[in-house]
Design an enzyme around this catalytic site. Structure first.
Site, PDB file in Angstrom:
ATOM      1  N   ALA A  32       0.852  -1.191   0.000  1.00  0.00           N
ATOM      2  CA  ALA A  32       0.000   0.000   0.000  1.00  0.00           C
ATOM      3  C   ALA A  32       0.884   1.236   0.000  1.00  0.00           C
ATOM      4  CB  ALA A  32      -0.919   0.006   1.224  1.00  0.00           C
ATOM      5  N   LYS A  60      -5.998   3.469  -4.753  1.00  0.00           N
ATOM      6  CA  LYS A  60      -6.239   3.614  -3.316  1.00  0.00           C
ATOM      7  C   LYS A  60      -6.619   5.060  -3.023  1.00  0.00           C
ATOM      8  CE  LYS A  60      -3.775   3.534   1.124  1.00  0.00           C
ATOM      9  NZ  LYS A  60      -2.475   3.314   1.803  1.00  0.00           N
ATOM     10  N   LEU A 309      14.604   0.096   5.259  1.00  0.00           N
ATOM     11  CA  LEU A 309      14.579  -0.499   6.596  1.00  0.00           C
ATOM     12  C   LEU A 309      15.910  -0.372   7.321  1.00  0.00           C
ATOM     13  CD1 LEU A 309      12.581  -3.778   5.819  1.00  0.00           C
ATOM     14  CD2 LEU A 309      11.709  -1.543   6.510  1.00  0.00           C
ATOM     15  N   ILE A 322       7.408   3.084   1.961  1.00  0.00           N
ATOM     16  CA  ILE A 322       7.888   3.360   0.597  1.00  0.00           C
ATOM     17  C   ILE A 322       8.107   4.857   0.412  1.00  0.00           C
ATOM     18  CG2 ILE A 322       7.217   3.290  -1.840  1.00  0.00           C
ATOM     19  CD1 ILE A 322       5.963   0.571  -1.313  1.00  0.00           C
TER      20      ILE A 322
END
Length: 477
Positions: A32, A60, A309, A322
Site C-alpha cells: 500500500a 487507493k 529499513l 515506501i
C-alpha cells in the site's frame, strides 16, 4: 528504487552496481502506498498504465480504520481535501459550527475521495481532481524497477556480501567482497540490506534509537489469499486485541497481515486471529516478520547512506515506508557528492531525515494513544502512555481550538490530522469566529451545495473494479 532513481537522474555520470541475491528474501509486504509515489514515478517518467499492469495494481483513495476509536466504530482517512478553507480558518471550523446548528452532515460528506471510496468508485478526473495512490504487488514492483534501472545502465550483480572492507585510515567503506570471491570497490555505498543494516549498523557502527515505548508492535504475520470479490479503493486497517490487521486488494489477490506486539500476545494466537479473519483461499503459509520501531542515529555516515529499513522503521499503518525510501532517494539526489563527500551535506541530510521521520512517528502514535478502547491491556496501555511533547501540543491545540498548523515540509497535511483526530474521537471545544460571520441560511447553503456537488460527481463515476480492468487493458473510459 534507489537504482532506478539514481540511474534515471545521474546514470550518465555514474557507474552504478546493484548487488542482490535471489537467495535472500525480502520483507515484500509493502503493498500500500500514498500519493507521493506519483511524484517519484513522474521524475522517472514511468507510464502509469504500464506500472499498474506490471504490478497488478489497484487504486487507493485512503485507509479505512475499523475498531480503532472503539470496537465497532470506524472512520476513513482519505487522501482528499475536505471542504473549502478560509484564509483565517480551516473548513473544520465552518463544519463545527454547522454541526452545532444542526446544518452539517458527517465531516466526510465534504470530501470527494472519501465519498467515492465508500461507494467503491473511481476515475481519473480533469485537472487531477482526484487524489489517489496505489495498492501493488511489491515483488513485481521490485522486478519492474530492476529492469527499468538496467535500461539506464545499472549493472546487476548476483551474490551475497561475505565481507565489508573498510579503509583503515579514514574508516570509510572501501569494497564489498561477495561469496563468489568477486570484490567490488566504490566511492559511495547505499545500504539497502533491510533490518540487518549490514553497512550502516554492523560496519559503520551507527546505533539505533528504539521507539517501542511509544509504538508497541514488534511483529507481523503476512498471508496472501485469492480474491473473492471486487477490489475496493481502500486499504482496510482493522483493530484487533493486541494490534491490527491489514487487507490490501490487488488485481489478482489480496494481501493480508496482522501487526502485533509480542508483549501482549504470542505468534500462534496472532496467526490464528489472522487466519480466522481473512477471505479467500490462502496462497501461502503465514510468515512472521520481526522489527523494532525507531531510527538510525545517522542515516548517512562517511561514504555510506542507509535507505529503507536499514535507516529505520515505522509500522505500515499509514503506508509510509515506501514514501520514506522515496524521500531518502530524492534527498540523496539533491545532495549527491560532486567532488568528494561534504560533511555539511551529510549533516543536512541527517537533520532532514530525522525531522521527517519524527513528524510521521507522531502521526502514527496518535492513532494508538487517542482511543476509547479499554477492552484489552494493549489498548489500555496505549491510551495511558506518555507521548512526545510535540504530539501532545498538536492534540491539545486541536481539542481546545480546532486549529491545526502544518510544520513546513512534513508529510501529512492539516486535513490528515483533522480526519484522524476527529475519527479517533477528539472534538474541538470551539470554532474560529470567522465561521460566525455566516448566518444559518448562508452556512446551510455553503455546506449543502458542496455536499450535493460531491454526490453528483460520485454518482457519475464507474466502479473501481471496472475502471481498473479497462484502464490496465489500455482502453480507459
Amino acid at each position: 528504487m534507489v537504482a532506478a532513481g539514481l540511474s534515471k537522474s545521474l546514470g550518465k555520470l555514474l557507474d552504478i552496481k546493484l548487488i542482490e541475491s535471489d537467495e535472500i528474501g525480502t520483507v515484500g509486504v509493502g503493498e500500500a502506498t500514498i500519493p507521493t509515489l506519483m511524484n517519484f514515478h513522474h521524475l522517472l517518467e514511468i507510464d502509469e498504465r504500464e506500472f499498474m499492469a506490471e504490478t497488478m495494481a489497484t487504486f487507493k483513495l485512503g485507509i479505512s480504520f475499523e475498531n480503532w476509536r472503539n470496537v465497532g466504530e470506524d472512520y476513513i482517512h482519505s487522501f482528499g481535501t475536505t471542504g473549502t478553507d478560509h484564509w483565517t480558518a480551516g473548513f473544520q471550523h465552518f463544519w463545527h459550527k454547522g454541526r452545532e446548528r444542526g446544518l452539517a452532515g458527517d465531516y466526510g460528506d465534504y470530501c470527494l475521495e472519501l465519498k467515492a471510496s465508500l461507494h467503491n468508485r473511481f476515475a481519473h478526473l480533469p485537472k487531477n481532481g482526484m487524489n489517489y495512490a496505489y495498492h501493488m504487488d511489491a515483488g513485481r514492483y521490485a522486478r519492474f524497477l530492476r529492469r527499468f534501472s538496467e535500461r539506464y545502465g545499472v549493472q546487476r550483480v548476483e551474490g551475497k556480501i561475505a565481507e565489508v572492507r573498510k579503509d583503515l585510515i579514514h574508516g570509510d567503506i572501501r569494497a564489498l567482497r561477495l561469496d563468489s570471491g568477486l570484490e567490488l570497490e566504490g566511492d559511495l555505498f547505499i545500504d539497502c540490506t533491510g533490518f540487518r543494516a549490514l553497512l550502516i549498523g554492523e560496519t559503520m557502527g551507527v546505533g539505533y534509537e528504539d521507539w517501542s515505548h511509544w509504538l508497541f508492535n514488534d511483529s507481523a504475520a503476512a498471508l496472501q489469499t485469492k480474491s473473492v470479490g471486487d477490489a475496493i479503493p481502500l486499504t482496510r486497517s482493522i483493530g484487533r486485541e493486541s494490534g491490527w490487521q491489514w487487507r490490501i486488494p490487488l488485481q489478482h489477490r489480496v494481501g493480508n497481515g496482522i501487526v502485533y506486539s509480542s508483549r501482549y500476545t504470542d505468534d500462534d494466537t496472532a496467526i490464528r486471529t489472522l487466519q480466522a479473519n481473512v477471505e479467500g483461499e490462502p496462497l501461502m503459509t503465514p510468515r512472521i516478520i520481526r522489527f523494532k520501531p525507531g531510527q538510525r542515529r545517522q542515516t548517512w555516515k562517511g561514504n555510506c547512506v542507509a535507505i529503507g529499513l536499514a535507516s529505520g522503521f515505522l509500522e505500515p499503518i499509514e503506508s509510509t515506508s515506501i514514501h520514506l525510501i522515496q524521500r531518502g532517494i530524492i534527498r540523496l539526489m539533491q545532495m549527491f557528492p560532486t567532488d568528494g563527500i561534504s560533511q555539511a551535506d551529510v549533516d543536512e541530510y541527517n537533520k532532514q531525515a530525522e525531522t521527517e521521520i519524527h513528524h510521521i512517528r507522531d502521526f502514527i502514535i496518535l492513532h494508538y494513544h487517542v482511543t476509547n478502547r479499554r477492552d484489552t491491556p494493549y489498548w489500555r496501555d496505549a491510551a495511558s502512555m506518555p507521548v512526545p511533547a510535540s504530539l501532545r501540543h498538536r492534540i491539545d491545540l486541536f481539542r481546545e481550538t480546532g486549529r491545526v498548523f502544518r510544520i513546513p515540509n512534513e508529510l501529512f497535511a492539516e486535513n490528515s490530522w483533522i480526519q484522524v483526530m476527529l475519527g479517533q474521537g477528539i472534538h474541538p471545544r470551539q470554532h474560529h469566529q470567522t465561521a460566525d460571520l455566516m448566518g444559518d441560511d448562508e452556512l446551510a447553503h455553503f455546506l449543502g451545495s458542496m455536499a450535493t456537488s460531491i454526490e453528483r460527481t460520485v454518482a457519475q463515476l464507474p466502479s473501481h473494479q471496472q475502471y481498473v480492468q479497462q484502464y490496465c487493458a489500455g482502453t480507459g473510459w
